[in-house]
Design a protein around this motif. Structure first.
Motif, mmCIF file in Angstrom:
data_model
loop_
_atom_site.group_PDB
_atom_site.id
_atom_site.type_symbol
_atom_site.label_atom_id
_atom_site.label_comp_id
_atom_site.label_asym_id
_atom_site.label_seq_id
_atom_site.Cartn_x
_atom_site.Cartn_y
_atom_site.Cartn_z
ATOM 1 N N ASP A 28 0.816 -1.215 0.000
ATOM 2 C CA ASP A 28 0.000 0.000 0.000
ATOM 3 C C ASP A 28 0.848 1.263 0.000
ATOM 4 O OD1 ASP A 28 -2.556 1.165 -0.153
ATOM 5 O OD2 ASP A 28 -2.637 1.506 2.020
ATOM 6 N N LEU A 29 1.886 1.272 -0.832
ATOM 7 C CA LEU A 29 2.772 2.418 -0.945
ATOM 8 C C LEU A 29 2.853 2.889 -2.396
ATOM 9 C CD1 LEU A 29 5.677 1.131 1.304
ATOM 10 C CD2 LEU A 29 4.372 3.223 1.747
ATOM 11 N N PHE A 30 2.938 4.205 -2.582
ATOM 12 C CA PHE A 30 3.285 4.755 -3.877
ATOM 13 C C PHE A 30 4.815 4.766 -4.003
ATOM 14 C CE2 PHE A 30 -0.749 7.101 -2.818
ATOM 15 C CZ PHE A 30 -1.553 6.320 -3.640
ATOM 16 N N VAL A 31 5.315 5.024 -5.211
ATOM 17 C CA VAL A 31 6.750 4.908 -5.469
ATOM 18 C C VAL A 31 7.247 6.128 -6.237
ATOM 19 C CG1 VAL A 31 8.540 3.586 -6.670
ATOM 20 C CG2 VAL A 31 6.698 2.382 -5.459
ATOM 21 N N ILE A 32 8.378 6.684 -5.778
ATOM 22 C CA ILE A 32 9.149 7.676 -6.524
ATOM 23 C C ILE A 32 10.449 7.019 -6.938
ATOM 24 C CG2 ILE A 32 10.405 9.864 -6.402
ATOM 25 C CD1 ILE A 32 8.373 10.811 -4.329
ATOM 26 N N LEU A 33 10.785 7.133 -8.228
ATOM 27 C CA LEU A 33 12.013 6.534 -8.741
ATOM 28 C C LEU A 33 12.982 7.617 -9.188
ATOM 29 C CD1 LEU A 33 10.632 3.572 -10.863
ATOM 30 C CD2 LEU A 33 11.563 3.496 -8.544
ATOM 31 N N ARG A 34 14.271 7.372 -8.928
ATOM 32 C CA ARG A 34 15.324 8.295 -9.359
ATOM 33 C C ARG A 34 16.370 7.488 -10.139
ATOM 34 N NH1 ARG A 34 17.287 12.505 -5.083
ATOM 35 N NH2 ARG A 34 17.458 10.855 -3.533
ATOM 36 N N PRO A 35 16.129 7.315 -11.457
ATOM 37 C CA PRO A 35 17.015 6.468 -12.261
ATOM 38 C C PRO A 35 18.259 7.155 -12.787
ATOM 39 C CG PRO A 35 15.162 7.187 -13.584
ATOM 40 C CD PRO A 35 14.924 7.719 -12.184
ATOM 41 N N GLY A 36 18.436 8.432 -12.491
ATOM 42 C CA GLY A 36 19.649 9.121 -12.927
ATOM 43 C C GLY A 36 19.650 9.472 -14.394
ATOM 44 N N PRO A 37 20.702 9.051 -15.110
ATOM 45 C CA PRO A 37 21.564 7.881 -14.884
ATOM 46 C C PRO A 37 22.605 8.026 -13.774
ATOM 47 C CG PRO A 37 22.301 9.058 -16.836
ATOM 48 C CD PRO A 37 21.022 9.719 -16.401
ATOM 49 N N TYR A 38 22.908 9.256 -13.342
ATOM 50 C CA TYR A 38 23.809 9.454 -12.204
ATOM 51 C C TYR A 38 22.966 9.542 -10.945
ATOM 52 C CZ TYR A 38 27.199 11.746 -9.110
ATOM 53 O OH TYR A 38 28.028 12.064 -8.069
ATOM 54 N N VAL B 41 14.582 13.081 -13.221
ATOM 55 C CA VAL B 41 15.495 13.106 -14.364
ATOM 56 C C VAL B 41 16.853 13.616 -13.887
ATOM 57 C CG1 VAL B 41 15.949 14.120 -16.630
ATOM 58 C CG2 VAL B 41 13.614 13.443 -16.004
ATOM 59 N N GLU B 42 17.901 12.788 -14.088
ATOM 60 C CA GLU B 42 19.242 13.089 -13.589
ATOM 61 C C GLU B 42 19.205 13.284 -12.069
ATOM 62 O OE1 GLU B 42 22.385 14.054 -13.130
ATOM 63 O OE2 GLU B 42 23.287 13.056 -14.830
ATOM 64 N N ASN B 43 20.230 13.912 -11.509
ATOM 65 C CA ASN B 43 20.278 14.032 -10.053
ATOM 66 C C ASN B 43 21.292 15.092 -9.626
ATOM 67 O OD1 ASN B 43 19.591 12.981 -7.308
ATOM 68 N ND2 ASN B 43 21.782 12.544 -7.270
ATOM 69 N N GLU B 44 20.781 16.146 -8.984
ATOM 70 C CA GLU B 44 21.643 17.174 -8.396
ATOM 71 C C GLU B 44 22.673 17.704 -9.401
ATOM 72 O OE1 GLU B 44 23.222 15.216 -4.950
ATOM 73 O OE2 GLU B 44 21.426 15.573 -3.772
ATOM 74 N N LEU B 45 22.237 17.911 -10.619
ATOM 75 C CA LEU B 45 23.151 18.360 -11.666
ATOM 76 C C LEU B 45 23.726 19.738 -11.355
ATOM 77 C CD1 LEU B 45 24.238 17.355 -14.422
ATOM 78 C CD2 LEU B 45 22.457 18.734 -15.501
#
Length: 430
Positions: free
Chosen positions: A127-137, A197-201
């Motif tokens: 019973d959880l929603f999901v946030i994904l951080r695929p980067g690629p980094y 999308v990406e991460n901490e660019l």
């Protein structure tokens, strides 16, 4: 009639269900009447399928937790009153060799460390929603920021930039990853409500907006229709985003007024969210274990929820950096200081590396209940796993270093030192 314990367990189950029948689950509430829309930021608050929602999230990295413990950790997260789990996606886990991909078997039973679809499905089951951080980094104090080490076999490759060699590898990886994620999106009946999308660019890297645009185009072109976001610091010089295309989130753990206030200036008339809200911090070798005062955490977390804001606790459960997959931090220029991360990623998180509850866990349960605008069924926290002591072992021998070398499966002779990425082993993946 003979006593049957199964009947008693069944009656107890009915009593429990009856007691909570007036409270819907998250999915019952947010999908009632069918799914018409996903997560929206077209107003100063989030809506999911047209209903108000504050995102009370916690980070659990599937690759830092043994698969047989995923369900236990996810249940504890939901029992804390959180409605969402967030995880990075580690490219180097899923493409350990150049062109060889591994995403597990996709089942909710353990399909191995790389079973990302299994982890996502299990989150929905809990019973959880999901946030994904695929980067690629993905940063996250993880080996090479999640990049496969064999990328460095390409002389002159430019990482996280508008470089054809690098982007071709990203596209090949996304061609395998994104179809899996696409089928698990909220608007298709799955749990994924946001993808970063990406991460901490903008934090410590040259901001190549052409590169960021191409990663965005890959993600959208791969069938991801849910809300897309970026993540950086709150100061204007640290923003690495695409205005109008990416919903901007920020990282911090204190000074709520300064950070959320700045975010509202940068991105007006939108909800505010901390993608990384820090209850603790990682440890480096030679340092003392980092801890933060639970009362300080309470004050900061309550201010964030009362703003009202959304927050992803980074980490809710840190887990372990297995093998040699711990990364390192390093400053820039005069502040350069190599800081290797320890094997433990405990992070002084609300749930310890071993999965035990801490005072911060109780604080989260209290505050999410206090500030949740919608009351849904929240399970009781599971019991802590039983601890056992291993029996003593007697040492009866030893292996000398030369004995180990003789047993090594690969022996390479070279007149010059070779970096690990250039070694002609592992199907020429280093």
């Amino acid at each position: 009639m003979a006593f049957n314990p199964r009947i008693l367990l069944g009656l107890l189950s009915l009593i429990t269900i009856g007691a909570s029948a007036d409270l819907p689950t998250l999915y019952e509430y947010y999908t009632e009447g069918g799914i018409n829309s996903g997560l929206s930021v077209d107003q100063p608050y989030f809506t999911l399928n047209g209903k108000n929602i504050s995102i009370y999230s916690g980070a659990i990295h599937y690759f830092r937790v043994p698969p047989e413990l995923w369900q236990d950790r996810l249940r504890k997260l939901r029992a804390a009153g959180l409605n969402t789990v967030e995880t990075y996606i580690a490219w180097n886990i899923h493409e350990p060799q150049d062109g060889v991909f591994d995403f597990g078997d996709g089942g909710t039973e353990s399909g191995g460390w790389a079973d990302l679809p299994g982890f996502i499905k299990l989150a929905q089951q809990e019973d959880l929603f999901v946030i994904l951080r695929p980067g690629p980094y993905i940063c996250g104090e993880w080996e090479f920021g999640g990049f496969p080490s064999w990328l460095l076999r390409n002389d002159g490759i430019k990482l996280r930039q508008d470089d054809d060699v690098f982007l071709n590898y990203v596209q090949r990886y996304f061609d395998q990853l994104l179809p899996i994620l696409s089928e698990l999106q909220f608007t298709k009946g799955g749990p994924i409500i946001m993808v970063q999308v990406e991460n901490e660019l903008g934090f410590s890297w040259y901001i190549d907006t052409n590169y960021l645009q191409k990663i965005y185009d890959m993600v959208r072109g791969g069938g991801i229709v849910e809300l897309l976001s970026s993540c950086d610091g709150a100061s204007s010089e640290q923003i690495g985003t695409l205005p109008g295309l990416l919903f901007q989130t920020i990282d911090f753990g204190s000074d709520i007024e300064g950070n959320f206030g700045k975010l509202e200036e940068i991105q007006p008339n939108k909800p505010v969210m901390a993608m990384e809200f820090y209850p603790g911090w990682a440890d480096h070798w030679t340092e003392q274990h980092h801890t933060t005062d639970p009362n300080d955490f309470r004050n900061n977390y309550e201010q964030a929820l009362a703003w009202p804001g959304s927050a992803n606790l980074y980490m809710f459960h840190g887990g372990t950096n297995w093998g040699f997959l711990n990364g390192a931090n390093n400053g820039v220029g005069d502040n350069s200081n190599f800081q290797p991360i320890t094997t433990t990623y405990d992070f002084d998180a609300p749930l310890t590396e071993a999965g035990d509850y801490t005072p911060k866990y109780d604080i989260i349960r209290e505050l999410t209940k206090k500030y949740s605008a919608v009351e849904t069924y929240t399970p009781d926290p599971p019991e802590v796993k039983e601890r056992r002591v291993y029996s003593s072992l007697d040492l009866n021998g030893q292996l000398r270093f030369e004995d180990i070398l003789r047993q090594a499966p690969d022996k390479i002779e070279s007149d010059v030192p070779l970096s690990m990425e250039m070694l002609p082993i592992n199907q020429n993946s280093g």
